[in-house]
Design a protein around this motif. Structure first.
Motif, PDB file in Angstrom:
ATOM      1  N   ILE A   4       0.897  -1.415  -0.033  1.00 22.78           N
ATOM      2  CA  ILE A   4       0.143  -0.075  -0.017  1.00 22.78           C
ATOM      3  C   ILE A   4       0.923   1.600  -0.115  1.00 22.78           C
ATOM      4  O   ILE A   4       0.681   2.102  -0.756  1.00 22.78           O
ATOM      5  CB  ILE A   4      -1.182  -0.019   1.283  1.00 22.78           C
ATOM      6  N   ASP A   5       1.758   1.129   0.611  1.00 24.83           N
ATOM      7  CA  ASP A   5       2.824   2.777   0.941  1.00 24.83           C
ATOM      8  C   ASP A   5       3.062   2.366  -0.677  1.00 24.83           C
ATOM      9  O   ASP A   5       3.800   3.429  -0.721  1.00 24.83           O
ATOM     10  CB  ASP A   5       3.109   2.229   1.988  1.00 24.83           C
ATOM     11  N   SER A   6       3.564   1.689  -1.182  1.00 21.08           N
ATOM     12  CA  SER A   6       4.950   1.692  -2.600  1.00 21.08           C
ATOM     13  C   SER A   6       3.727   2.130  -3.485  1.00 21.08           C
ATOM     14  O   SER A   6       4.286   2.946  -3.985  1.00 21.08           O
ATOM     15  CB  SER A   6       5.170  -0.081  -2.805  1.00 21.08           C
ATOM     16  N   LEU A   7       2.881   1.542  -3.200  1.00 23.16           N
ATOM     17  CA  LEU A   7       1.527   2.207  -4.445  1.00 23.16           C
ATOM     18  C   LEU A   7       1.661   3.826  -4.021  1.00 23.16           C
ATOM     19  O   LEU A   7       0.938   4.748  -5.163  1.00 23.16           O
ATOM     20  CB  LEU A   7      -0.241   1.525  -4.492  1.00 23.16           C
ATOM     21  N   ARG A  14       3.817  10.700  -6.784  1.00 27.42           N
ATOM     22  CA  ARG A  14       4.977  10.240  -7.132  1.00 27.42           C
ATOM     23  C   ARG A  14       3.893  11.375  -8.405  1.00 27.42           C
ATOM     24  O   ARG A  14       4.837  12.436  -8.888  1.00 27.42           O
ATOM     25  CB  ARG A  14       5.417  10.232  -7.525  1.00 27.42           C
ATOM     26  N   ALA A  15       3.474  10.917  -8.703  1.00 28.68           N
ATOM     27  CA  ALA A  15       2.635  11.143 -10.061  1.00 28.68           C
ATOM     28  C   ALA A  15       2.479  11.854 -10.507  1.00 28.68           C
ATOM     29  O   ALA A  15       1.751  13.391 -11.472  1.00 28.68           O
ATOM     30  CB  ALA A  15       2.014   9.783 -10.895  1.00 28.68           C
ATOM     31  N   VAL A  48       1.771  17.831 -10.801  1.00 25.14           N
ATOM     32  CA  VAL A  48       1.363  19.864  -9.900  1.00 25.14           C
ATOM     33  C   VAL A  48       2.896  21.126 -11.328  1.00 25.14           C
ATOM     34  O   VAL A  48       2.334  21.325 -10.853  1.00 25.14           O
ATOM     35  CB  VAL A  48       1.188  19.388  -8.831  1.00 25.14           C
ATOM     36  N   ASP A  49       3.975  19.582 -10.847  1.00 26.38           N
ATOM     37  CA  ASP A  49       4.839  20.706 -11.085  1.00 26.38           C
ATOM     38  C   ASP A  49       5.292  21.077 -13.054  1.00 26.38           C
ATOM     39  O   ASP A  49       5.153  21.784 -12.874  1.00 26.38           O
ATOM     40  CB  ASP A  49       6.760  19.817 -10.847  1.00 26.38           C
ATOM     41  N   GLU A  50       4.465  20.246 -13.450  1.00 25.54           N
ATOM     42  CA  GLU A  50       4.603  19.959 -14.875  1.00 25.54           C
ATOM     43  C   GLU A  50       3.527  21.219 -15.305  1.00 25.54           C
ATOM     44  O   GLU A  50       3.471  22.225 -16.218  1.00 25.54           O
ATOM     45  CB  GLU A  50       3.978  19.315 -16.057  1.00 25.54           C
ATOM     46  N   GLY A  86       3.686  13.350   1.464  1.00 30.89           N
ATOM     47  CA  GLY A  86       3.215  14.240   0.808  1.00 30.89           C
ATOM     48  C   GLY A  86       3.257  15.021   0.748  1.00 30.89           C
ATOM     49  O   GLY A  86       3.136  16.528  -0.299  1.00 30.89           O
ATOM     50  N   PHE A  87       3.264  16.254   2.274  1.00 27.94           N
ATOM     51  CA  PHE A  87       3.539  17.758   2.270  1.00 27.94           C
ATOM     52  C   PHE A  87       4.832  17.615   1.640  1.00 27.94           C
ATOM     53  O   PHE A  87       5.145  18.614   0.446  1.00 27.94           O
ATOM     54  CB  PHE A  87       3.728  17.618   3.772  1.00 27.94           C
ATOM     55  N   ILE A  88       5.815  17.455   1.235  1.00 29.53           N
ATOM     56  CA  ILE A  88       7.104  17.244   0.325  1.00 29.53           C
ATOM     57  C   ILE A  88       6.553  17.609  -0.532  1.00 29.53           C
ATOM     58  O   ILE A  88       7.139  18.291  -1.708  1.00 29.53           O
ATOM     59  CB  ILE A  88       8.140  16.536   0.713  1.00 29.53           C
TER      60      ILE A  88
END
Length: 194
Positions: free
Chosen positions: A56-59, A65-66, A71-73, A123-125
């Motif tokens: 679950i954490d890996s997902l 990240r995606a 957001v960054d794009e 999540g915050f980062i």
């Protein structure tokens, strides 16, 4: 060759888990069902992920990240802050409509009482760019009287409702029109405070 096969199995497990978690929830999805869906043995699942929680954490990390990349794009520093916020909302909604199961998984994880401190910090980062846009909008007087939590709730949570409606075939308009209405609605709601 075996490394490629290994990555293929890991990916199949993660896809199976997203499919099942997004429709059944975390607790109602046994690891054996995930293994069966992925076409591998239960032992193989535990070779890649020591526990269900690790899966679950890996997902969550992968999906987070995606979304952070989306957001960054969307951020264009040369454009006004208001336009940047709207562009980020559009980009995030496009990603969500293209990845409804991952979006529903993300919603479950974000709402889960079992979310770890590590995941909260991560999540915050990862979404710090969105937070920076909010801070710029406040400092420039664009968002008056809207606190960070209200801004983030208006930015994120209506998206999940739209994805649920889309998944059930209940949207009244096409995706592009829905995205534009959602962006306008979000901004309209924040402008009311000015």
């Amino acid at each position: 060759m075996s490394r490629h096969l290994s990555e293929k199995k890991r990916k199949a497990l993660m896809e199976a888990a997203v499919d099942l978690f997004s429709t059944q929830g975390f607790h109602a999805t046994p690891t054996q069902q995930i293994s069966d869906r992925a076409g591998v043995s239960a032992g193989t699942l535990f070779r890649y992920f020591r526990t269900k929680e690790e899966l679950i954490d890996s997902l969550h990390t992968s999906i987070h990240r995606a979304l952070a990349d989306a957001v960054d794009e969307a951020i264009r520093p040369e454009t006004p802050v208001e336009d940047q916020i709207k562009n980020v909302k559009r980009q995030v909604l496009h990603w969500m409509f293209e990845n409804p199961k991952k979006t529903l998984f993300f919603e479950q994880f974000a709402s889960s009482p079992n979310i770890t401190k590590k995941a909260q910090k991560e999540g915050f980062i990862r979404f710090s760019a969105l937070d920076e846009l909010y801070q710029k909008a406040v400092s420039r007087g664009i968002l008056k009287g809207i606190n960070r939590e209200v801004f983030l709730a208006n930015f994120w949570y209506p998206n999940f409702m739209l994805i649920h409606l889309h998944t059930f075939g209940k949207l009244q308009s096409d995706v592009e029109e829905t995205i534009e209405q959602s962006v306008a609605s979000m901004w309209c709601g924040m402008e009311q405070r000015q």
